[in-house]
Design an enzyme around this catalytic site. Structure first.
Site, short mmCIF file in Angstrom:
data_model
loop_
_atom_site.label_atom_id
_atom_site.label_comp_id
_atom_site.label_asym_id
_atom_site.label_seq_id
_atom_site.Cartn_x
_atom_site.Cartn_y
_atom_site.Cartn_z
N HIS A 1 -2.54 4.20 16.98
CA HIS A 1 -1.61 4.70 15.97
C HIS A 1 -0.76 5.84 16.51
O HIS A 1 0.45 5.77 16.54
CB HIS A 1 -2.35 5.14 14.71
CG HIS A 1 -1.43 5.37 13.56
ND1 HIS A 1 -0.70 6.53 13.43
CD2 HIS A 1 -1.08 4.58 12.52
CE1 HIS A 1 0.06 6.44 12.34
NE2 HIS A 1 -0.16 5.26 11.78
N GLU B 1 3.13 6.08 17.00
CA GLU B 1 3.76 7.33 16.55
C GLU B 1 3.51 8.53 17.44
O GLU B 1 3.90 9.64 17.12
CB GLU B 1 3.30 7.63 15.11
CG GLU B 1 3.88 6.64 14.11
CD GLU B 1 3.33 6.80 12.70
OE1 GLU B 1 2.82 7.88 12.38
OE2 GLU B 1 3.42 5.82 11.93
N HIS C 1 0.87 -2.10 10.91
CA HIS C 1 1.41 -1.75 12.23
C HIS C 1 1.26 -2.91 13.22
O HIS C 1 2.15 -3.19 14.01
CB HIS C 1 0.70 -0.51 12.79
CG HIS C 1 1.13 0.76 12.12
ND1 HIS C 1 2.42 1.20 12.11
CD2 HIS C 1 0.41 1.69 11.45
CE1 HIS C 1 2.49 2.35 11.45
NE2 HIS C 1 1.29 2.66 11.04
CO CO Z 1 0.85 4.49 10.18
#
Ligand code: CO
Length: 297
Positions: free
Chosen positions: A181, A211, A243
């Site tokens: 993530h 991210e 995602h």
């Molecule tokens: Co997220």
């Protein structure tokens, strides 16, 4: 003389009565003490993708099998996800709501297990919530919190070793790219630590994040340098959720699959969450067993 002896006797009797009364009170207090009641609370980030729920359900089933007779509850830490699925009629508890339920039901000892990958914001929030419940009068007297997957250096090494055998077999010219993530939280460094641990065993397994760093911009040049023609894309998250389906395998121009294709590398997305991999589920369970021991259970 006689009266002083009487006085001493009456004082002794008074003291005896007093101490008997105190003992009685203590016993009564003991009688009101709540019996111990132990439970487990699993906390996942959550998912809005129906087919990804299976990974979380399977982690819960494995937990119930590993702790027979112990009630196992589930909470979603993401408010965005909880609100989103509430619109579809699916109600999930937040960690605080789940702990409040358990306190009301008389639980005294609760091991909370984070099903997150790194000790980032979600994990520190769970810790704070658990500590607040433990401090509350007549709350749950003992709450422990199990570590996420990539916590201590030995957890990172164990994760690398457990993860590798289950990844797609890749021959020369092929690689595996894991999608974590990523976050602005300092715990993001765990992804680079995992990358180093993986490279000790396999130079063709890469870690990127959606991210945080490393990003796909960091991974792509390395793939090109190595002459990689095919890359398996694997989510490094408990579920293959939004995602994985969109940012990783989606058809939009900026998905990892599209960006690899544009770079001349054939993407092969594998839509399986870490929670569905028995070897990874075993690691989360090991962390829960440590949290359970911390409760003195
Ligand atoms: Co997220």
């Amino acid at each position: 003389m006689r009266s002083s002896a009487l006085r001493a006797l009456s004082r002794a009797i008074c003291l005896t009565i007093l101490s008997l009364a105190l003992a009685q009170t203590a016993l009564a207090g003991e009688g009101h003490k709540r019996p111990d009641k132990s439970g487990i609370l699993l906390v996942a980030f959550g998912t809005s993708v129906p087919e990804a729920v299976q990974a979380i359900d399977s982690l819960k089933a494995k937990t119930e099998a590993a702790f027979p007779g112990v009630p196992v509850r589930l909470a979603y830490s993401s408010k965005i996800i909880r609100d989103k699925i509430a619109g579809e009629g699916i109600v999930k508890r937040s960690p605080a709501q789940a702990l409040a339920d358990m306190a009301a039901e008389g639980f005294t000892h609760v091991a909370v297990q984070s099903l997150h990958s790194i000790p980032g914001r979600e994990y520190t929030d769970i810790k704070a919530t658990a500590e607040a419940f433990q401090a509350m009068p007549k709350g749950i007297s003992h709450v422990s919190v199990g570590r996420p997957l990539l916590f201590a250096p030995e957890d990172i090494e164990k994760t690398a070793q457990a993860l590798l055998p289950g990844l797609p077999a890749h021959k020369k010219g092929e690689a595996v790219v894991l999608m974590g993530h990523g976050t602005e939280h300092p715990a993001n460094a765990a992804y680079s630590a995992l990358q180093l641990a993986l490279w000790k065993h396999d130079q063709n397994v890469f870690v990127g994040t959606v991210e945080g760093i490393p990003s796909l911009d960091d991974v792509l040049p390395a793939l090109k340098r190595k002459g990689v023609r095919t890359a398996y894309l694997v989510p490094l998250m408990s579920v293959a959720g939004d995602h994985a389906h969109n940012d990783m395998a989606g058809e939009e121009k900026d998905s990892w699959a599209s960006r690899l294709t544009a770079a001349g590398i054939t993407p092969k997305p594998v839509l399986v969450g870490m929670g569905s991999r028995p070897e990874m589920a075993a690691l989360w369970l090991d962390h829960l067993k440590d949290a359970w021991k911390e409760l003195g259970r």
